[in-house]
Design a protein around this motif. Sequence first.
Motif, short mmCIF file in Angstrom:
data_model
loop_
_atom_site.label_atom_id
_atom_site.label_comp_id
_atom_site.label_asym_id
_atom_site.label_seq_id
_atom_site.Cartn_x
_atom_site.Cartn_y
_atom_site.Cartn_z
N ALA A 14 -2.00 -51.16 -24.48
CA ALA A 14 -1.65 -51.26 -26.00
C ALA A 14 -2.65 -50.94 -26.66
CB ALA A 14 -1.24 -52.73 -26.09
N ILE A 15 -3.86 -51.57 -26.72
CA ILE A 15 -4.93 -51.25 -27.60
C ILE A 15 -5.23 -49.78 -27.75
CG2 ILE A 15 -7.27 -51.73 -28.04
CD1 ILE A 15 -7.16 -54.28 -26.41
N ARG A 16 -5.26 -49.05 -26.71
CA ARG A 16 -5.48 -47.60 -26.96
C ARG A 16 -4.32 -47.03 -27.44
NH1 ARG A 16 -6.35 -46.42 -20.55
NH2 ARG A 16 -8.67 -46.66 -20.25
N SER A 17 -3.26 -47.43 -27.27
CA SER A 17 -2.01 -46.87 -27.98
C SER A 17 -2.19 -47.07 -29.58
CB SER A 17 -0.92 -47.32 -27.34
OG SER A 17 0.19 -46.82 -28.02
N LEU A 18 -2.56 -48.24 -29.85
CA LEU A 18 -2.52 -48.58 -31.39
C LEU A 18 -3.52 -47.90 -31.88
CD1 LEU A 18 -2.26 -52.55 -31.33
CD2 LEU A 18 -0.51 -50.87 -32.01
N ARG A 19 -4.87 -47.94 -31.28
CA ARG A 19 -6.08 -46.89 -31.78
C ARG A 19 -5.59 -45.38 -32.12
NH1 ARG A 19 -11.25 -49.29 -31.14
NH2 ARG A 19 -12.13 -47.30 -31.36
N ALA A 20 -5.03 -45.00 -31.17
CA ALA A 20 -4.58 -43.63 -31.13
C ALA A 20 -3.63 -43.35 -32.43
CB ALA A 20 -4.06 -43.08 -29.81
N ASP A 21 -2.46 -44.23 -32.32
CA ASP A 21 -1.41 -44.15 -33.52
C ASP A 21 -2.13 -44.46 -34.93
OD1 ASP A 21 0.43 -43.49 -31.87
OD2 ASP A 21 1.90 -45.20 -32.55
N MET A 22 -2.90 -45.42 -34.90
CA MET A 22 -3.82 -45.42 -36.15
C MET A 22 -4.87 -44.48 -36.58
SD MET A 22 -2.18 -47.99 -37.46
CE MET A 22 -0.99 -47.66 -36.28
N GLY A 23 -5.00 -43.39 -35.67
CA GLY A 23 -5.74 -42.31 -35.92
C GLY A 23 -7.38 -42.64 -35.82
N LEU A 24 -7.70 -43.66 -35.37
CA LEU A 24 -8.97 -44.23 -35.44
C LEU A 24 -9.94 -43.49 -34.38
CD1 LEU A 24 -8.73 -48.04 -35.17
CD2 LEU A 24 -9.06 -46.72 -37.10
N ALA A 25 -11.04 -43.04 -34.88
CA ALA A 25 -12.01 -42.34 -34.30
C ALA A 25 -12.51 -43.21 -32.93
CB ALA A 25 -13.32 -42.00 -35.04
N PRO A 26 -12.85 -42.59 -31.91
CA PRO A 26 -13.16 -43.26 -30.58
C PRO A 26 -14.59 -44.24 -31.21
CG PRO A 26 -13.75 -41.05 -30.53
CD PRO A 26 -13.21 -40.79 -31.86
N ALA A 27 -15.32 -43.88 -32.19
CA ALA A 27 -16.36 -44.63 -32.33
C ALA A 27 -16.38 -45.72 -33.31
CB ALA A 27 -17.60 -43.84 -32.86
N ALA A 28 -14.99 -45.53 -33.87
CA ALA A 28 -14.64 -46.65 -34.94
C ALA A 28 -14.76 -48.16 -34.50
CB ALA A 28 -13.28 -46.43 -35.40
N ALA A 29 -15.69 -48.95 -35.16
CA ALA A 29 -15.83 -50.16 -34.67
C ALA A 29 -14.96 -51.14 -35.06
CB ALA A 29 -17.35 -50.60 -35.10
N VAL A 30 -13.64 -51.04 -34.75
CA VAL A 30 -12.62 -52.05 -34.97
C VAL A 30 -12.49 -52.84 -33.79
CG1 VAL A 30 -10.52 -52.48 -35.73
CG2 VAL A 30 -11.57 -50.35 -36.64
N ALA A 31 -12.72 -54.22 -34.15
CA ALA A 31 -12.33 -55.33 -33.03
C ALA A 31 -10.77 -55.65 -32.88
CB ALA A 31 -13.17 -56.54 -33.22
N PRO A 32 -10.12 -55.26 -31.78
CA PRO A 32 -8.85 -55.87 -31.66
C PRO A 32 -9.13 -57.32 -31.42
CG PRO A 32 -9.71 -54.45 -29.93
CD PRO A 32 -10.94 -54.63 -30.56
N LEU A 33 -7.97 -58.01 -32.02
CA LEU A 33 -7.57 -59.47 -31.77
C LEU A 33 -6.60 -59.51 -30.76
CD1 LEU A 33 -7.57 -60.21 -35.38
CD2 LEU A 33 -9.48 -60.12 -34.13
N LEU A 34 -6.71 -60.72 -29.84
CA LEU A 34 -5.57 -60.83 -28.71
C LEU A 34 -5.08 -62.28 -29.20
CD1 LEU A 34 -7.14 -59.42 -25.51
CD2 LEU A 34 -5.73 -58.36 -27.32
N ARG A 35 -3.98 -62.54 -29.72
CA ARG A 35 -3.42 -63.85 -30.04
C ARG A 35 -2.53 -63.97 -28.90
NH1 ARG A 35 -2.23 -65.83 -35.21
NH2 ARG A 35 0.41 -65.75 -34.44
N VAL A 36 -3.03 -65.13 -27.90
CA VAL A 36 -2.39 -65.60 -26.86
C VAL A 36 -2.17 -67.06 -27.03
CG1 VAL A 36 -2.42 -65.55 -24.35
CG2 VAL A 36 -3.93 -64.16 -25.70
N ALA A 37 -0.68 -67.18 -26.95
CA ALA A 37 -0.49 -68.81 -27.06
C ALA A 37 -0.76 -69.64 -25.83
CB ALA A 37 1.08 -68.76 -27.29
N ASP A 38 -0.22 -68.98 -24.53
CA ASP A 38 -0.76 -69.78 -23.32
C ASP A 38 -2.10 -69.84 -23.20
OD1 ASP A 38 0.71 -70.57 -20.83
OD2 ASP A 38 -1.12 -69.35 -20.27
N ASP A 39 -2.69 -71.20 -22.68
CA ASP A 39 -4.02 -71.23 -22.73
C ASP A 39 -4.68 -70.62 -21.29
OD1 ASP A 39 -4.38 -72.71 -24.94
OD2 ASP A 39 -3.99 -74.66 -24.01
#
Length: 888
Positions: free
Chosen positions: A743-768
């Motif tokens: 999912a992260i790879r797909s989002l990055r590709a869709d957003m056209g982010l360069a491979p080196a782009a330092a964007v930190a993905p966030l994972l929101r998880v309800a279940d502890d």
Amino acid sequence: MAAEPERIPTTYDPRGVEQRWYQTWLARGYFHAPVDPQRRPFVIMMPLPNITGDLHIGHALNNTLQDVLIRWRRMQGWNSMWMPGTDHASIGTHVVIERELAKEGKTRFDLGREKFLEFTWRWKEKYGGIIYSQLKRMGFSCDWDRVTFTLDPGYADAVTEAFLRLHARGHIYYGQRMINWCPHDLTSVSDLEVEYQEVASTLYHVRYPGADGSDGIVIATQRPETILADVAVAVHPEDTRYRHLVGRQVVVPIVQRVVPVIADPRVDPEFGTGAVKITPGHDPLDNEIGATHGLAAPVVLDERGRMTAEGGAFAGLDRFAARQVVAAELRSRGLVVREEPYTTAVAVCERCKTVLEPYITDQWFVRMADLAAPAIRVVREGKVRFHPERWRKVYLDWMEGIRDWNISRRLWWGHQIPAWHCRDCGEVVVTRQRPDRCPRCGGATLVQEEQILDTWFSSALWPFATLGWPEDTPELRYFYPGNVLVTDRGIIFLWVARMIMFGLEFLGEVPFTDVYIHPTVLTLEGRRMSKSMGTGIDPMEMMDQRGYGADALRFALVVRCSQQQQDLRFSEKMLEDVRNFNNKIWNIARFVRLNLEGFAPTAAPQREALGLIDRWILSRFARTTAEVTGHLESFEFDKAAKAIYDFLWSTYADWYVELAKVDLSGQAGPGRREQVQWTLWRVLEGALRLLHPIMPHITEEIWQLLPHEGESIMLAPWPQPSAQWLDARAEQAVERLIQVIRAIRSLRADMGLAPAAAVAPLLRVADDGRRAELEAFSPYIRALARAGALAFPSPAAAPPARAAAAAVDGVEVLLPVGEAEAERIRHRLARELERVQQDLGRVEARLGSDGFLSRAAAEVVEGERRRREDLLRRRETLARYLASLAAG
RNA sequence: GGGCGAGUGGCUCAGCGGCAGAGCGCCUCCCUUACACGGAGGAGGACGCAGGUUCAAAUCCUGCCUCGCCCACCA
């Protein structure tokens, strides 16, 4: 292990490797299966290539499948014996040799029987073994110590013995019969060796005047030249048009023979004029009708298809020339009422394509009905099973309508029939040795029957004549009956059926329990591969000149060998794909070796002591092992090959190796490196064993470079599909991990982010628990999704205002991006939402239907409910981010 | 004339009652030190046609069409 692994080339070149290992295996005697009553034998009798043969793609497929079974069973601990050999191929060899002779303007008759046989033996010594070296080039593990040729002295004795026994038991008879005669090869051929070709012909309507001067009757024929041998005219008994003529006499044109008009139900009143000329000497149906009505069978064509002296003015003319001349003569006499163009299927010789002639000569036959009955029974009872099963019906249908088998050939290269003709009284004596005196008249001049046996008569004995039969040898006791027969659909009747009949007749047991019929290899366009037409793929050229090697050829064929299709379309491109697979395996091995420094194989650690990714790949490997084993058991070669391919490439290389790099890189906890090393090694080494039967050389080469036990992968045990490694928890956890990374790879590709782009993905998880699991996995996620950092915000905290979002299995995957990306985000979210919405629509429609709820299986309904829950969650997430985007 | 097999994305084929799949090809990005014979992300399908059965059909049934194979003594 060799030093300096970095010097191992990055591409795999099979050429040297394959020859080297084959020589090693051969030298070490691995292919030989001794008689060993302590072990269970696994026996395959190779379908005999002809001595004239060159390895073609069909042989490559056929033998690869056998080698897969043989090697697999050998690894499973069976005593695998694969019997190789060649067939003298009587008529096939004649065609080749006579072509050679024709180059010098000679025929076999110029040489005579003895010289011809000498010539052919010399030719056989020179060229007859080529196929063996080609089979070896493909890596086949045949028992070369047992190699047999169907004219070997021992084999010839078995053939004679079989003939004598069949004769003694009343299964063989001799007599004048109408058979298929080839005027070119000057021999009879059996019904199965006849081909039919459509040709344009003419149907002549010819008047036969009444003997009393009346109009007589008009018959229809395509073969006016045989009119000279007519002995009657026949009509159907109920044909009112001709009823008044039955019993009257008509005059055969040209020869002016007065013949009767007879009635016979075998005449088709619908065809032609409804009246047919009867020529018992030159037509099979007429021959039968003639026999019923006690008619003579005059002959006007000789063995070369020329008009005989009986043909009067036409004597000496070839049959086709005679046809024209006779037709012209009839025309000139005003007897041709009509000529219509007509398409007909003519019988031609399978070998030389000459139009065959129904011809009456002295012939030997096997009476089939009694032999067929038990051979039908064993298949009905499942003692012999066909795979795919549809061939069972094909076999049974043919067996139930079986006709007697013409086994004598007027050729020289083959097994001469053990029968003796008395020159004085004509008595025929069937014995092994020439009798001193004729048992009937006491005459001393007995000459051996000149004819030889149909090649298929001797090959029908292959499953036991190779084992010393009729002697009661240890080999025969131990290796008979065999297990599997692997062949092409083309010889089910010619060979398979006859082996079953003879096996039952002589040994009382079926020669094998399973018959696997593989597809026929065709070109991409669906045409037969043929050297002469230039549509073939030459296996030798592919392996050596083109450099794909034997393993690639083997795998490429096996992976396309499906049970559903009766054909296998093949092209060179497919070898390229497998070449790439080979290279992939090679590089996996390079990676593993590079990382195995300081590692020595140990006993398997406790499962719980291993990391989740290790447990995951071990679990997947255990399942793959079970799958591959099951597929081989059911002859689903394509599925077996695909399962290993997918496991090694898509699972082991794409995921486990990538995940393992993280743990190998240093920061992982103490002892972690050793666990990963053990798992990398254990799974790769095991996968190589699974792959070995299909690709023996590369697997041996790599196996030898890895830590291993034993001297050859050939002798290593087949992996056990052990349940102890099955690990549902690890599988679920790692599958979720993979989904998040994707999912992260797909989002990055869709957003056209360069491979080196330092964007930190966030994972929101309800279940502890789920969050803790992913947090523990974060080094993997960071590495494989190429994320410098990764955050797990509290589900209570407000999400970022502008983020690309995806929802997978209870996890919101967010990629915060700038204002500029708003449109991209919107597009992505809208597209995802649309898909979810569509799926949800279908699911809800289903769950809203009373019919579905009341009639569908409970687990199906439950599955749909779970799916709806998942879709609703995803829709909620996607819609929320889309809305916040609009609001922002 | 009878029997069998095939018809699913551009190509080769899986799937054979419950979410249309793979490899190759194509598009975008990437030499992330095992592999560019590579990696990542994508696009692309009225499942030959017409009926029927079923809550539900690419999948089962019937008929048809195209291609291929086999069997068959219409002269």
